[in-house]
Design an enzyme around this catalytic site. Structure first.
Site, PDB file in Angstrom:
ATOM      1  N   GLY A   1      59.526  26.278  94.094  1.00  0.00           N
ATOM      2  CA  GLY A   1      58.512  27.211  94.565  1.00  0.00           C
ATOM      3  C   GLY A   1      58.796  27.521  96.027  1.00  0.00           C
ATOM      4  O   GLY A   1      59.771  27.036  96.605  1.00  0.00           O
TER       5      GLY A   1
ATOM      6  N   GLY B   1      53.098  23.393  97.611  1.00  0.00           N
ATOM      7  CA  GLY B   1      52.597  22.188  96.961  1.00  0.00           C
ATOM      8  C   GLY B   1      53.614  21.479  96.082  1.00  0.00           C
ATOM      9  O   GLY B   1      53.251  20.624  95.277  1.00  0.00           O
ATOM     10  N   LYS B   2      54.888  21.818  96.245  1.00  0.00           N
ATOM     11  CA  LYS B   2      55.946  21.226  95.416  1.00  0.00           C
ATOM     12  C   LYS B   2      55.964  19.704  95.515  1.00  0.00           C
ATOM     13  O   LYS B   2      55.992  19.007  94.500  1.00  0.00           O
ATOM     14  CB  LYS B   2      57.331  21.747  95.841  1.00  0.00           C
ATOM     15  N   SER B   3      55.974  19.205  96.735  1.00  0.00           N
ATOM     16  CA  SER B   3      56.101  17.757  96.930  1.00  0.00           C
ATOM     17  C   SER B   3      54.902  17.001  96.375  1.00  0.00           C
ATOM     18  O   SER B   3      55.069  15.979  95.698  1.00  0.00           O
ATOM     19  CB  SER B   3      56.288  17.433  98.413  1.00  0.00           C
TER      20      SER B   3
ATOM     21  N   HIS C   1      54.475  12.856 104.655  1.00  0.00           N
ATOM     22  CA  HIS C   1      55.020  12.502 103.341  1.00  0.00           C
ATOM     23  C   HIS C   1      54.969  10.989 103.143  1.00  0.00           C
ATOM     24  O   HIS C   1      54.599  10.514 102.069  1.00  0.00           O
ATOM     25  CB  HIS C   1      56.458  13.010 103.202  1.00  0.00           C
TER      26      HIS C   1
ATOM     27  N   ARG D   1      52.799   8.354 100.092  1.00  0.00           N
ATOM     28  CA  ARG D   1      53.491   7.538  99.090  1.00  0.00           C
ATOM     29  C   ARG D   1      52.883   6.139  98.982  1.00  0.00           C
ATOM     30  O   ARG D   1      52.625   5.494 100.000  1.00  0.00           O
ATOM     31  CB  ARG D   1      54.973   7.402  99.437  1.00  0.00           C
TER      32      ARG D   1
END
Length: 172
Positions: free
Chosen positions: A10, A15-17, A51, A55
């Site tokens: 995208g 919002g891919k990640s 990021h 996680r």
């Protein structure tokens, strides 16, 4: 059984990640996150930190901005499901490391690199591998040859990964 490949693509900030992270979280077994970004400036350091904060601590993180073809097999042997975020940054790093070559030569080297990565994934059975990659070809034609070459390389990378994928998601 062959490993299952998923491509999440995208535009930037689509919002891919987050989508790919949720997908990885839904898989069973041990999980690994392969980060390809390099913290070369303050803004990128902040992105990387955001990021990291998302996680779970249980995920194994591998920072692989270069040399993924040499590392992917070892990482797959230690985990059940892997998220590679992202191919766009990985091949940007790749191109910059090969800046002394003509872009057509870099294209050939990049496709060879991708072929080794894909063969390494298929050599290890029963894994889940998620690739994140930006869609770069939906905008204007870049003005300079290097950027056009990068866009072309990424278009071909995305096509090859999509062809091998069991599922492809486009985020908006």
């Amino acid at each position: 059984m062959k490993s299952k490949i998923v491509l999440v693509t995208g535009g930037s900030r689509s919002g891919k990640s987050v989508f790919a992270e949720r997908l990885l979280a839904s898989y069973r077994g041990t999980k690994a996150y392969i980060a390809t970004a390099q913290a070369l400036d303050i803004e990128m350091r902040q992105r990387i930190e955001r990021h990291r904060e998302r996680r779970p601590a249980s995920w194994h993180t591998y920072e692989v901005p270069q040399g993924l073809a040499a590392e992917i097999g070892n990482i797959l042997n230690c985990t059940d499901a892997v998220l590679i975020d992202c191919l766009t940054l990985y091949f940007s790093n790749f191109i910059l490391c090969h800046a002394e070559y003509d872009i057509s030569e870099v294209y050939d080297l990049a496709m060879q690199e991708l072929d080794v990565i894909m063969k390494s994934i298929q050599a290890v059975p029963c894994k889940q591998v998620i690739f994140v990659s930006n869609e770069l070809g939906s905008g204007i034609v870049p003005m300079d040859a290097m950027t056009r070459g990068y866009r072309d390389i990424m278009g071909c990378v995305n096509q090859r990964v999509a062809k091998a994928a069991a599922q492809v998601y486009f985020t908006v």
